[in-house]
Structures are given as C-alpha cells and as structure tokens.
Design a protein around this motif. Structure first.
Motif, PDB file in Angstrom:
ATOM      1  N   PRO A 177       0.843  -1.197   0.000  1.00 42.71           N
ATOM      2  CA  PRO A 177       0.000   0.000   0.000  1.00 42.71           C
ATOM      3  C   PRO A 177       0.875   1.243   0.000  1.00 42.71           C
ATOM      4  N   ARG A 178       0.366   2.298  -0.563  1.00 44.25           N
ATOM      5  CA  ARG A 178       1.082   3.579  -0.578  1.00 44.25           C
ATOM      6  C   ARG A 178       0.781   4.347   0.698  1.00 44.25           C
TER       7      ARG A 178
ATOM      8  N   VAL B  81       3.913  12.861  11.078  1.00 43.60           N
ATOM      9  CA  VAL B  81       2.453  12.961  11.158  1.00 43.60           C
ATOM     10  C   VAL B  81       1.949  11.924  12.156  1.00 43.60           C
ATOM     11  N   ALA B  82       1.028  12.318  12.998  1.00 37.49           N
ATOM     12  CA  ALA B  82       0.456  11.384  13.969  1.00 37.49           C
ATOM     13  C   ALA B  82      -0.461  10.394  13.260  1.00 37.49           C
ATOM     14  N   PHE B  83      -0.016   9.146  13.151  1.00 38.21           N
ATOM     15  CA  PHE B  83      -0.823   8.095  12.539  1.00 38.21           C
ATOM     16  C   PHE B  83      -1.811   7.559  13.573  1.00 38.21           C
ATOM     17  N   ALA B  84      -3.004   7.202  13.111  1.00 40.28           N
ATOM     18  CA  ALA B  84      -3.983   6.577  14.000  1.00 40.28           C
ATOM     19  C   ALA B  84      -3.464   5.205  14.407  1.00 40.28           C
ATOM     20  N   ASP B  85      -3.592   4.884  15.680  1.00 39.33           N
ATOM     21  CA  ASP B  85      -3.150   3.584  16.178  1.00 39.33           C
ATOM     22  C   ASP B  85      -4.072   2.468  15.706  1.00 39.33           C
ATOM     23  N   GLU B  86      -5.363   2.799  15.592  1.00 38.93           N
ATOM     24  CA  GLU B  86      -6.368   1.801  15.218  1.00 38.93           C
ATOM     25  C   GLU B  86      -7.406   2.473  14.330  1.00 38.93           C
ATOM     26  N   VAL B  87      -7.753   1.805  13.214  1.00 37.49           N
ATOM     27  CA  VAL B  87      -8.721   2.357  12.268  1.00 37.49           C
ATOM     28  C   VAL B  87      -9.727   1.278  11.904  1.00 37.49           C
ATOM     29  N   THR B  88     -11.010   1.620  11.985  1.00 40.90           N
ATOM     30  CA  THR B  88     -12.066   0.720  11.532  1.00 40.90           C
ATOM     31  C   THR B  88     -12.593   1.248  10.208  1.00 40.90           C
ATOM     32  N   LEU B  89     -12.595   0.364   9.206  1.00 40.20           N
ATOM     33  CA  LEU B  89     -12.997   0.726   7.850  1.00 40.20           C
ATOM     34  C   LEU B  89     -14.159  -0.127   7.386  1.00 40.20           C
ATOM     35  N   ALA B  90     -15.044   0.463   6.610  1.00 39.38           N
ATOM     36  CA  ALA B  90     -16.077  -0.290   5.886  1.00 39.38           C
ATOM     37  C   ALA B  90     -15.608  -0.335   4.436  1.00 39.38           C
ATOM     38  N   TYR B  91     -15.872  -1.443   3.749  1.00 36.57           N
ATOM     39  CA  TYR B  91     -15.428  -1.606   2.366  1.00 36.57           C
ATOM     40  C   TYR B  91     -16.314  -2.614   1.655  1.00 36.57           C
TER      41      TYR B  91
ATOM     42  N   THR C  39     -13.644  -1.611  -3.016  1.00 31.29           N
ATOM     43  CA  THR C  39     -14.125  -0.294  -3.423  1.00 31.29           C
ATOM     44  C   THR C  39     -14.902   0.313  -2.265  1.00 31.29           C
ATOM     45  N   ASN C  40     -15.299   1.563  -2.436  1.00 30.79           N
ATOM     46  CA  ASN C  40     -16.144   2.256  -1.451  1.00 30.79           C
ATOM     47  C   ASN C  40     -15.588   2.140  -0.031  1.00 30.79           C
ATOM     48  N   VAL C  41     -14.294   2.398   0.121  1.00 24.79           N
ATOM     49  CA  VAL C  41     -13.644   2.324   1.426  1.00 24.79           C
ATOM     50  C   VAL C  41     -13.983   3.588   2.215  1.00 24.79           C
ATOM     51  N   GLN C  42     -14.470   3.394   3.444  1.00 21.22           N
ATOM     52  CA  GLN C  42     -14.861   4.512   4.304  1.00 21.22           C
ATOM     53  C   GLN C  42     -14.303   4.307   5.704  1.00 21.22           C
ATOM     54  N   VAL C  43     -13.775   5.367   6.281  1.00 19.12           N
ATOM     55  CA  VAL C  43     -13.296   5.316   7.662  1.00 19.12           C
ATOM     56  C   VAL C  43     -14.505   5.425   8.584  1.00 19.12           C
ATOM     57  N   ILE C  44     -14.685   4.454   9.446  1.00 18.54           N
ATOM     58  CA  ILE C  44     -15.792   4.422  10.411  1.00 18.54           C
ATOM     59  C   ILE C  44     -15.344   5.044  11.736  1.00 18.54           C
ATOM     60  N   ASP C  45     -14.115   4.702  12.166  1.00 14.43           N
ATOM     61  CA  ASP C  45     -13.613   5.177  13.454  1.00 14.43           C
ATOM     62  C   ASP C  45     -12.093   5.159  13.425  1.00 14.43           C
ATOM     63  N   ALA C  46     -11.482   6.032  14.196  1.00 16.55           N
ATOM     64  CA  ALA C  46     -10.030   6.069  14.316  1.00 16.55           C
ATOM     65  C   ALA C  46      -9.647   6.473  15.730  1.00 16.55           C
ATOM     66  N   THR C  47      -8.532   5.875  16.225  1.00 10.15           N
ATOM     67  CA  THR C  47      -8.017   6.193  17.550  1.00 10.15           C
ATOM     68  C   THR C  47      -6.548   6.561  17.417  1.00 10.15           C
TER      69      THR C  47
ATOM     70  N   GLY D  26      -4.823   7.477   6.442  1.00  9.08           N
ATOM     71  CA  GLY D  26      -4.529   7.130   5.055  1.00  9.08           C
ATOM     72  C   GLY D  26      -3.822   5.812   4.884  1.00  9.08           C
ATOM     73  N   TRP D  27      -2.967   5.431   5.841  1.00  5.52           N
ATOM     74  CA  TRP D  27      -2.263   4.158   5.740  1.00  5.52           C
ATOM     75  C   TRP D  27      -3.238   2.990   5.718  1.00  5.52           C
ATOM     76  N   ALA D  28      -4.305   3.061   6.526  1.00  4.72           N
ATOM     77  CA  ALA D  28      -5.282   1.971   6.587  1.00  4.72           C
ATOM     78  C   ALA D  28      -6.132   1.932   5.320  1.00  4.72           C
ATOM     79  N   VAL D  29      -6.528   3.097   4.825  1.00  5.56           N
ATOM     80  CA  VAL D  29      -7.311   3.171   3.588  1.00  5.56           C
ATOM     81  C   VAL D  29      -6.493   2.604   2.426  1.00  5.56           C
ATOM     82  N   SER D  30      -5.218   2.992   2.333  1.00  2.00           N
ATOM     83  CA  SER D  30      -4.351   2.478   1.267  1.00  2.00           C
ATOM     84  C   SER D  30      -4.189   0.963   1.356  1.00  2.00           C
ATOM     85  N   ALA D  31      -4.044   0.467   2.565  1.00  2.00           N
ATOM     86  CA  ALA D  31      -3.854  -0.975   2.748  1.00  2.00           C
ATOM     87  C   ALA D  31      -5.072  -1.762   2.272  1.00  2.00           C
ATOM     88  N   ILE D  32      -6.277  -1.342   2.653  1.00  2.00           N
ATOM     89  CA  ILE D  32      -7.469  -2.100   2.250  1.00  2.00           C
ATOM     90  C   ILE D  32      -7.729  -1.946   0.754  1.00  2.00           C
TER      91      ILE D  32
END
Length: 129
Positions: free
Chosen positions: A49-50, A58-68, A77-85, A92-98
C-alpha cells in the motif's frame, strides 16, 4: 377480464425492471467480518500500500475501523473510515492498505457475490516522534 390481467402484468413488469429494483438486486450483501470470510479470503502474496505521510512527522492513528465492498472481481471499493483512535489522526495508511488488498472467492461463493463488511486495522510501524 383479460384487459385487467394484462394491466396487472404490465405494472408488475415495470416495477420489476425499475432502476430501484435493479439497484437493490445488485447491492452487495452486508456481512460481519467473520461472515465475510466465508465468502472471500485474502489472496496470497504480498501487496504494497502507498503511504503518503511520514509517520515520523504525522500522527498516525493507532487503530482504524474501515467499511469496504469486495466486488465480484475480488477488489475493494467504497472504502470509508468508520472510526479512528486517536480521533483526527492520519488514517490514510489503513485506507491504502485495504484498497491494495485482493480477495479470492471461497468454495461457498462460486457465484462471486459482492459483499460489504468492516475491518479494524492497527498501526504497528514506527511511532511518531
């Protein structure tokens, strides 16, 4: 009598072929993460992932919940961030990965049914300074 039957049939056909009916028919199944794994499994291999931000600056989120959504081709497709801590941190790292992931249908999903699900990812890279 025949005219009434003909009208009923025409109305039924129009409703069955309406855009709303066609859209609902092609909508992905909404599944929990565990249920999703019974339809699709991550494809073997590596993916890169990019990451557009530097975790040292930059402060990266420790935990990200995504819908996809996983499409019939096994792509996300249709990747959306639901929650971040913590809230407001870089996700962005989590979105790129999924988005980079690919999936293969399971034996149960020979029809390659698209699904919508969620995943929670945790950053275990270098901590921001």
């Amino acid at each position: 009598m025949h005219l009434s039957l003909l009208r009923t049939t025409v109305v039924a056909l129009v409703l069955a072929l309406s855009p709303a009916a066609l859209a609902a028919e092609g909508a992905p199944l909404e599944l929990t993460p565990a249920e999703g794994l019974t339809y699709w499994t991550p494809a073997p291999g590596t993916f890169t992932p990019r990451t557009m931000a530097d975790p040292e600056r930059v402060a990266f989120a420790d935990e990200v919940t995504l819908a996809y959504t996983i499409t019939a081709r096994g792509r996300t497709t249709n990747v959306q961030v639901i929650d971040a801590t913590p809230a407001g941190a870089h996700t962005g790292w989590a979105v790129s990965a999924i988005k980079a992931m690919r999936f293969e249908p399971t034996a149960r999903n020979a029809a390659r049914t698209p699904i919508r699900s969620q995943i929670t990812s945790r950053w275990d890279g270098p901590a921001p300074k």
